[in-house]
Scaffold this active site. Structure first.
Site, PDB file in Angstrom:
ATOM      1  N   ASP A  78      -3.996 -13.215  16.826  1.00 17.20           N
ATOM      2  CA  ASP A  78      -3.792 -14.660  16.630  1.00 17.20           C
ATOM      3  C   ASP A  78      -3.552 -15.044  15.180  1.00 17.20           C
ATOM      4  O   ASP A  78      -3.681 -16.219  14.822  1.00 17.20           O
ATOM      5  CB  ASP A  78      -4.990 -15.459  17.180  1.00 17.20           C
ATOM      6  CG  ASP A  78      -5.004 -15.507  18.706  1.00 17.20           C
ATOM      7  OD1 ASP A  78      -3.990 -15.127  19.315  1.00 17.20           O
ATOM      8  OD2 ASP A  78      -6.027 -15.922  19.282  1.00 17.20           O
ATOM      9  N   LYS A 118      -2.636   2.041  10.357  1.00 16.95           N
ATOM     10  CA  LYS A 118      -3.462   1.625  11.483  1.00 16.95           C
ATOM     11  C   LYS A 118      -3.910   0.183  11.273  1.00 16.95           C
ATOM     12  O   LYS A 118      -4.652  -0.112  10.331  1.00 16.95           O
ATOM     13  CB  LYS A 118      -4.705   2.501  11.621  1.00 16.95           C
ATOM     14  CG  LYS A 118      -4.435   3.934  12.033  1.00 16.95           C
ATOM     15  CD  LYS A 118      -4.577   4.862  10.894  1.00 16.95           C
ATOM     16  CE  LYS A 118      -4.430   6.308  11.361  1.00 16.95           C
ATOM     17  NZ  LYS A 118      -4.349   7.241  10.249  1.00 16.95           N
ATOM     18  N   ASP A 126     -17.028   2.484  -9.546  1.00 14.63           N
ATOM     19  CA  ASP A 126     -18.033   1.770 -10.339  1.00 14.63           C
ATOM     20  C   ASP A 126     -19.032   1.009  -9.480  1.00 14.63           C
ATOM     21  O   ASP A 126     -19.670   0.069  -9.965  1.00 14.63           O
ATOM     22  CB  ASP A 126     -17.349   0.799 -11.315  1.00 14.63           C
ATOM     23  CG  ASP A 126     -16.504   1.507 -12.352  1.00 14.63           C
ATOM     24  OD1 ASP A 126     -16.786   2.691 -12.617  1.00 14.63           O
ATOM     25  OD2 ASP A 126     -15.555   0.898 -12.876  1.00 14.63           O
ATOM     26  N   HIS A 155       1.726   6.423   9.356  1.00 16.01           N
ATOM     27  CA  HIS A 155       0.312   6.750   9.481  1.00 16.01           C
ATOM     28  C   HIS A 155      -0.565   5.501   9.447  1.00 16.01           C
ATOM     29  O   HIS A 155      -1.792   5.585   9.493  1.00 16.01           O
ATOM     30  CB  HIS A 155      -0.071   7.697   8.329  1.00 16.01           C
ATOM     31  CG  HIS A 155      -1.315   8.479   8.556  1.00 16.01           C
ATOM     32  ND1 HIS A 155      -2.375   8.454   7.670  1.00 16.01           N
ATOM     33  CD2 HIS A 155      -1.689   9.322   9.552  1.00 16.01           C
ATOM     34  CE1 HIS A 155      -3.340   9.247   8.100  1.00 16.01           C
ATOM     35  NE2 HIS A 155      -2.953   9.787   9.238  1.00 16.01           N
TER      36      HIS A 155
END
Length: 513
Positions: free
Chosen positions: A180, A175, A417, A173
């Site tokens: 470079d 991505k 936070d 899953h």
């Protein structure tokens, strides 16, 4: 007796068929011809030079640039690929055969033809209709395509589940796209029109980020681990060589469509391209940590302590004042619910934004989530459910994207936070925890984390789920003018839709959602 004999006969026939299919469509003995590794970072081109200048001004830190707007996220990928001088490493769960999918695949083709080494790792569950196009790309000398957990039976692919379910139920899953060795894009977006939020029809709210600095090398090392893993196979082992040269023809036609023209303009007028040319890229500078599953998880062989879910639980438990969770698919499970409820009862402000029943694209997930709502609300957890806003929206910033969608939520963003924020592919559900491999970036940025918290304070894009004085669940719909509408059932849904969801809720499928 006849009924029993018939039943036994059917079972035997099915068993023989399954065994026969498994023998007829085995995995190849060898995954790939050779291992390959990342190239050294290339600082010689305009992109490398610009990034190197920025990094030298902020030694030891990573630069991040959130991509909340879909067209900007598409343009960023296209521009980085065009700027590539030596290497492109990309891995995606879904790559669709549509306008943006064709345009970006053709950008990879063009890069390979000008001498850039292209490595593309795709999950076989998310490349429907792409076999010929990927085979065509893979045939180029500088382009290499590998498939994660491939279906050995190509047509119909889903029949492979009958004889290889345990392996095929585990998907990649992740991505990411790294160019470079100097810049990477990591987040929740797959490749396809629905993820890049433009034009008419259904869209997903999604988020990813460009990152530069030391974190890029960590992402590259992670890519190498997946590229050379036991679950990755050379595409040529499964995809028939394509006799047609259709990729460039289809890609040339895509920008000429009404939708494609908009994406072409997004590239043409992108601020990113102008800033690369001017050596003046703007980034938020902070410490960034890569969270990524061991690719052995794709075969069910990863150690539990090495999974992202453990890192995210530590992240959540470290919250002192607030925890904001944005997850398209939210099934906390017993352990996750205990964490969230414990934090809320300890005085931490815990908020969760997920899809409403009307907005979700995976109803069984919403059905499973329904079983946790009462206990979460009773503990003090605030639940927000995104409205399915289907009208076309104006261009949106990251915070607005986090709170408003043209249809459904797909983002996976968690803030703690108002100081730290996680952007990645991880959904708060059992599939992300135990079955799929996932990745994401933990960014130490009060600016970005606070923007998420501030946006969740805005009421107009979501329903606030509460329990009334009688303990019954209600949905509060608040508008910008302060008007509040109270719904006694999931808003904008029919009785039949709610009844079907209630039935699905009791099915024993939560473990695989």
């Amino acid at each position: 007796m006849r009924l029993i004999r018939n039943f036994v006969t059917v079972v035997v026939v099915i068993t023989i068929a399954i065994v026969g299919l498994k023998l007829a469509f085995p995995l190849p003995e060898k995954n790939f011809s050779e291992q390959t590794l990342k190239k050294d970072a290339d600082w010689t081109g305009p992109l490398g030079e610009t990034i190197q200048i920025a990094i030298e001004r902020n030694p030891g830190l990573d630069g991040v640039r959130p991509l909340g707007n879909g067209r900007a996220a598409f343009a960023a990928r296209a521009i980085l690929v065009r700027e590539a001088r030596s290497s492109i490493d990309a891995q995606y769960y879904i790559w669709q055969d549509d306008v943006t999918g064709l345009m970006l695949l053709d950008e990879l083709r063009a890069a390979a033809e000008r001498g850039v080494r292209v490595r593309l790792l795709v999950d076989d569950n998310g490349i429907s209709g792409m076999d010929d196009l990927l085979a065509e790309l893979n045939a180029l000398p500088n382009a290499h395509v590998r498939i994660f957990n491939p279906f050995t039976l190509r047509n119909p692919k889903l029949l492979s589940y009958a004889f290889d379910f345990n392996r095929l139920n585990r998907r990649m899953h992740n991505k990411s796209m790294t160019v470079d060795g100097v810049a990477t894009i990591v987040g929740g977006r797959n490749i396809g029109d629905i993820y890049f939020d433009y034009g008419a029809g259904t869209h997903y709210l999604d988020v990813d980020t460009i990152a530069i600095g030391p974190i890029v090398d960590e992402v590259s090392q992670s890519f190498d681990a997946y590229w050379n893993s036991a679950s990755s196979y050379d595409a040529a082992l499964f995809l028939e060589p394509s006799s047609e040269k259709s990729l460039q023809l289809k890609a040339d036609a895509a920008p000429k469509t009404a939708v494609g023209a908009g994406y072409q303009k997004a590239i043409q007028y992108s601020e990113l391209a102008d800033r690369i040319a001017a050596h003046n890229l703007k980034f938020e500078w902070s410490e960034v940590t890569l969270f990524v599953d061991d690719p052995a998880k794709g075969l069910g062989e990863a150690n539990s302590e090495d999974l992202i879910v453990e890192q995210l639980i530590k992240f959540a438990n470290g919250s002192r004042t607030s925890l904001d969770l944005v997850s398209a698919y939210f099934i906390p499970g017993q352990r996750g619910a205990e964490v969230l409820e414990g934090l809320a009862e300890a005085g931490v402000k815990v908020r969760v934004l997920t899809n409403s029943l009307d907005a979700t694209d995976v109803m069984p997930v919403h059905a499973a989530y329904m079983g946790y709502r009462d206990d979460l609300l009773n503990s003090g957890v605030e639940l927000l459910e995104l409205r399915a806003l289907r009208q076309e929206h104006r261009e949106r910033s990251l915070p607005e994207m986090l709170a408003g969608s043209a249809s459904g939520l797909h983002a996976k963003v968690f803030g703690s936070d108002e100081e730290r924020i996680f952007v990645g592919s991880y959904n708060l559900d059992p599939r992300s925890a135990r079955l799929n491999t996932e990745m994401g970036l933990l960014i130490e940025s009060p600016t970005i984390a606070a923007s998420l918290a501030q946006e969740l304070d805005r009421p107009e894009f979501s329903y606030r789920v509460e329990l009334n004085e009688d303990g019954e669940m209600i949905w509060l719909q608040e508008e910008q003018d302060g008007t509040i509408t109270v719904h006694a059932a999931d808003p904008e849904t029919s009785g039949l839709q709610r009844a079907l969801t209630a039935v699905v809720r009791w099915l024993p499928v939560e473990w695989m959602l």
